[in-house]
Write a protein that holds these residues in place. Structure first.
Motif, PDB file in Angstrom:
ATOM      1  N   GLU A  71       8.912  18.877   2.351  1.00 28.26           N
ATOM      2  CA  GLU A  71       8.877  18.537   1.209  1.00 28.26           C
ATOM      3  C   GLU A  71       9.751  17.106   1.390  1.00 28.26           C
ATOM      4  OE1 GLU A  71      10.529  21.240  -1.554  1.00 28.26           O
ATOM      5  OE2 GLU A  71       8.846  22.820  -1.305  1.00 28.26           O
ATOM      6  N   CYS A  72       9.406  16.332   0.347  1.00 29.61           N
ATOM      7  CA  CYS A  72       9.919  14.774   0.393  1.00 29.61           C
ATOM      8  C   CYS A  72      11.339  14.706  -0.240  1.00 29.61           C
ATOM      9  CB  CYS A  72       8.773  13.811   0.051  1.00 29.61           C
ATOM     10  SG  CYS A  72       7.375  14.002   0.973  1.00 29.61           S
ATOM     11  N   HIS A  73      12.231  13.854   0.322  1.00 25.84           N
ATOM     12  CA  HIS A  73      13.240  13.237  -0.227  1.00 25.84           C
ATOM     13  C   HIS A  73      13.026  11.908  -0.874  1.00 25.84           C
ATOM     14  CE1 HIS A  73      16.571  15.651   1.846  1.00 25.84           C
ATOM     15  NE2 HIS A  73      15.513  15.717   2.878  1.00 25.84           N
ATOM     16  N   TYR A  74      12.173  11.138  -0.247  1.00 27.72           N
ATOM     17  CA  TYR A  74      11.874   9.780  -0.926  1.00 27.72           C
ATOM     18  C   TYR A  74      10.371   9.383  -0.316  1.00 27.72           C
ATOM     19  CZ  TYR A  74      16.903   9.628  -0.161  1.00 27.72           C
ATOM     20  OH  TYR A  74      18.354  10.066  -0.178  1.00 27.72           O
ATOM     21  N   ILE A  75       9.781   8.275  -1.225  1.00 29.10           N
ATOM     22  CA  ILE A  75       8.635   7.745  -0.918  1.00 29.10           C
ATOM     23  C   ILE A  75       8.822   6.205  -1.011  1.00 29.10           C
ATOM     24  CG2 ILE A  75       6.212   7.199  -1.577  1.00 29.10           C
ATOM     25  CD1 ILE A  75       6.228   9.975  -3.138  1.00 29.10           C
ATOM     26  N   ALA A  76       8.400   5.445  -0.101  1.00 29.78           N
ATOM     27  CA  ALA A  76       8.491   4.218   0.100  1.00 29.78           C
ATOM     28  C   ALA A  76       7.142   3.362   0.269  1.00 29.78           C
ATOM     29  CB  ALA A  76       9.524   3.606   1.303  1.00 29.78           C
ATOM     30  N   LEU A  77       6.840   2.223  -0.589  1.00 30.28           N
ATOM     31  CA  LEU A  77       5.705   1.685  -0.357  1.00 30.28           C
ATOM     32  C   LEU A  77       6.288   0.282   0.139  1.00 30.28           C
ATOM     33  CD1 LEU A  77       2.533   1.818  -0.980  1.00 30.28           C
ATOM     34  CD2 LEU A  77       3.026   0.703  -3.284  1.00 30.28           C
ATOM     35  N   VAL A  78       5.746  -0.093   1.093  1.00 28.57           N
ATOM     36  CA  VAL A  78       6.318  -1.206   2.300  1.00 28.57           C
ATOM     37  C   VAL A  78       5.445  -2.021   2.574  1.00 28.57           C
ATOM     38  CG1 VAL A  78       7.956  -1.777   4.175  1.00 28.57           C
ATOM     39  CG2 VAL A  78       8.032   0.678   3.129  1.00 28.57           C
ATOM     40  N   ARG A  79       5.810  -3.468   2.177  1.00 31.67           N
ATOM     41  CA  ARG A  79       4.912  -4.470   2.515  1.00 31.67           C
ATOM     42  C   ARG A  79       5.560  -5.603   3.286  1.00 31.67           C
ATOM     43  NH1 ARG A  79       2.309  -7.967  -2.285  1.00 31.67           N
ATOM     44  NH2 ARG A  79       4.358  -8.687  -2.621  1.00 31.67           N
ATOM     45  N   ALA A  80       5.019  -5.846   4.596  1.00 34.30           N
ATOM     46  CA  ALA A  80       5.585  -6.942   5.175  1.00 34.30           C
ATOM     47  C   ALA A  80       4.688  -8.229   5.121  1.00 34.30           C
ATOM     48  CB  ALA A  80       5.563  -6.588   6.867  1.00 34.30           C
ATOM     49  N   ALA A  81       5.378  -9.370   5.393  1.00 33.79           N
ATOM     50  CA  ALA A  81       4.433 -10.590   5.059  1.00 33.79           C
ATOM     51  C   ALA A  81       3.129 -10.691   6.051  1.00 33.79           C
ATOM     52  CB  ALA A  81       5.437 -11.814   5.697  1.00 33.79           C
ATOM     53  N   GLY A  82       2.137 -10.932   5.072  1.00 29.77           N
ATOM     54  CA  GLY A  82       0.627 -11.166   5.673  1.00 29.77           C
ATOM     55  C   GLY A  82       0.048  -9.813   5.873  1.00 29.77           C
ATOM     56  N   GLN A  83       0.654  -8.355   5.444  1.00 28.96           N
ATOM     57  CA  GLN A  83       0.065  -7.161   5.643  1.00 28.96           C
ATOM     58  C   GLN A  83       0.114  -6.546   4.185  1.00 28.96           C
ATOM     59  OE1 GLN A  83       2.269  -4.844   8.096  1.00 28.96           O
ATOM     60  NE2 GLN A  83       2.772  -6.477   9.692  1.00 28.96           N
ATOM     61  N   PRO A  84      -0.964  -5.513   4.184  1.00 31.77           N
ATOM     62  CA  PRO A  84      -1.238  -5.010   2.767  1.00 31.77           C
ATOM     63  C   PRO A  84       0.092  -3.849   2.870  1.00 31.77           C
ATOM     64  CG  PRO A  84      -2.760  -4.197   4.305  1.00 31.77           C
ATOM     65  CD  PRO A  84      -2.185  -5.284   4.907  1.00 31.77           C
ATOM     66  N   PRO A  85       0.318  -3.254   1.769  1.00 30.32           N
ATOM     67  CA  PRO A  85       1.331  -2.287   1.353  1.00 30.32           C
ATOM     68  C   PRO A  85       0.852  -1.001   2.339  1.00 30.32           C
ATOM     69  CG  PRO A  85       0.763  -3.246  -0.625  1.00 30.32           C
ATOM     70  CD  PRO A  85      -0.239  -3.688   0.297  1.00 30.32           C
ATOM     71  N   ARG A  86       2.008  -0.434   2.677  1.00 31.61           N
ATOM     72  CA  ARG A  86       1.773   0.923   3.473  1.00 31.61           C
ATOM     73  C   ARG A  86       2.422   1.956   2.790  1.00 31.61           C
ATOM     74  NH1 ARG A  86       2.588  -1.190   9.751  1.00 31.61           N
ATOM     75  NH2 ARG A  86       2.637   1.076   9.950  1.00 31.61           N
ATOM     76  N   TYR A  87       2.290   3.157   2.914  1.00 31.20           N
ATOM     77  CA  TYR A  87       2.682   4.336   2.255  1.00 31.20           C
ATOM     78  C   TYR A  87       3.345   5.372   3.198  1.00 31.20           C
ATOM     79  CZ  TYR A  87       2.903   8.468  -1.068  1.00 31.20           C
ATOM     80  OH  TYR A  87       3.391   9.476  -1.856  1.00 31.20           O
ATOM     81  N   PHE A  88       4.871   5.350   3.152  1.00 30.24           N
ATOM     82  CA  PHE A  88       5.710   6.177   4.053  1.00 30.24           C
ATOM     83  C   PHE A  88       6.592   7.376   2.994  1.00 30.24           C
ATOM     84  CE2 PHE A  88       5.418   2.276   6.031  1.00 30.24           C
ATOM     85  CZ  PHE A  88       5.049   2.455   7.434  1.00 30.24           C
ATOM     86  N   VAL A  89       6.748   8.360   3.698  1.00 30.27           N
ATOM     87  CA  VAL A  89       7.748   9.660   3.021  1.00 30.27           C
ATOM     88  C   VAL A  89       8.718   9.862   3.903  1.00 30.27           C
ATOM     89  CG1 VAL A  89       5.780  10.208   1.715  1.00 30.27           C
ATOM     90  CG2 VAL A  89       6.168  11.157   3.907  1.00 30.27           C
ATOM     91  N   ALA A  90       9.940  10.425   3.381  1.00 33.89           N
ATOM     92  CA  ALA A  90      11.170  10.707   3.999  1.00 33.89           C
ATOM     93  C   ALA A  90      11.147  12.420   4.053  1.00 33.89           C
ATOM     94  CB  ALA A  90      12.179  10.283   3.747  1.00 33.89           C
TER      95      ALA A  90
END
Length: 332
Positions: A71-90
């Protein structure tokens, strides 16, 4: 996750103005069909922009505290320069020595052949939003490949070409080892991330079940490490009503698990190996829940009551199957 991966850029753009409303809608949709005892309070969900590294921005979502591993503590939608957002979970990990809390990051992404895959990352140095965001920012902001060697210029003019057969054999041998390593690594990756956990497998226990009558089933996981003990309703002879079949009930297992409400349908994600038998007849497997347990000789007992709410069955069973990932084999 499904909503974000359908169109990450659109979700990112809308989150700035409507993030909290979108989050509450997603939370309510995820809880549809579950009983009140299985609802976590989502009123305190938070969504905030963070800037963990130069050229990297993220939207951090804090969830209610997880109660069980994965089960998850956090979710992060992360975007680096020139890249589409990516979906991460802790995700919450299995407790360490002395009950120490552990967590690791994982990424959900589109699989190369279609569908969605989960990529498990490394353990986090601390169970905190700062440690999580820093880890996934490093993944998104990884350094580009180093400089490549200059292109080969070919054999010098007027220089006779010579073939070194020893080098050729050694090169072929090394290449074979590389291919073997890639094949083995690909197999491990598939077993860890690509192979479904909640799919029908070899039966380890089975008991007949009747509508609205309590059932009990016992089984043992005495292999190595941990395993997912999947609990199924297997309808061997069923009939639909208006082309629909649904079951509802409650299931619990003996090792400190509270009863869970189940609500499955013939067309839902939990239905597998459905076979139409002409007219309104069918057979199929319906995933109810799993019991993730460490190896032990102590029996596990699951019990509950389940019945069709639409359609009927004349022959059905509660079945237990077991499945492991490579990481479950070595988990302590």
């Amino acid at each position: 996750m499904s909503a974000v991966l359908r169109d990450p850029s659109a979700w990112w753009a809308a989150a700035a103005a409507q993030g909290h409303a979108m989050l509450q809608q997603a939370w309510a949709a995820a809880g549809e069909g579950l009983g009140p005892e299985n609802h976590a309070d989502g009123s305190a969900l938070t969504l905030a922009p963070v800037y963990p590294a130069p050229g990297v921005e993220a939207v951090l979502i804090t969830l209610p505290p997880p109660q069980a591993p994965t089960e998850c503590h956090y979710i992060a939608l992360v975007r680096a320069a020139g890249q589409p957002p990516r979906y991460f979970v802790a995700e919450r990990g299995i407790e360490g020595e002395g009950g120490a809390q552990r967590a690791y990051w994982a990424e959900w992404a589109h699989a190369p052949g279609g569908g969605i895959m989960r990529i498990r990352g490394a353990d986090l140095p601390a169970v905190s939003p700062e440690a999580f965001v820093a880890a996934v920012a490093a993944v998104c902001n990884a350094a580009p490949p180093g400089p490549q060697a200059p292109p080969w210029q070919g054999v010098r003019p007027n220089t006779p070409a010579k073939m070194n057969r020893v080098g050729l054999f050694l090169g072929a041998g090394c290449f074979s080892l590389v291919l073997l390593g890639l094949g083995f690594g690909g197999c491990l990756l598939y077993q860890e991330e690509g192979r479904g956990l909640h799919v029908p497998d070899t039966e380890v226990a089975s008991v007949a079940v009747e509508p609205d009558k309590p059932f009990k089933i016992q089984f043992v996981w005495d292999g190595t490490g941990y395993a997912f003990n999947n609990i199924w309703l297997v309808v061997d002879e069923g009939t639909t009503s208006g082309a629909s079949f649904k079951v509802k009930g409650n299931v619990s297992c003996s090792r400190d698990r509270r009863a869970e409400s189940v609500d499955r349908s013939l067309t839902g994600y939990g239905a597998h190996d459905v076979e139409r038998k002409g007219g309104s007849g069918f057979s199929g497997w319906f995933y109810l829940m799993d019991e993730y347990e460490r190896s032990s000789s102590r029996p596990i007992e699951c019990s509950g009551v389940i019945a069709p709410s639409t359609g009927a069955w004349t022959k059905a069973r509660i079945v237990v199957t077991q499945r492991q990932r490579p990481s479950d084999w070595f988990a302590q």
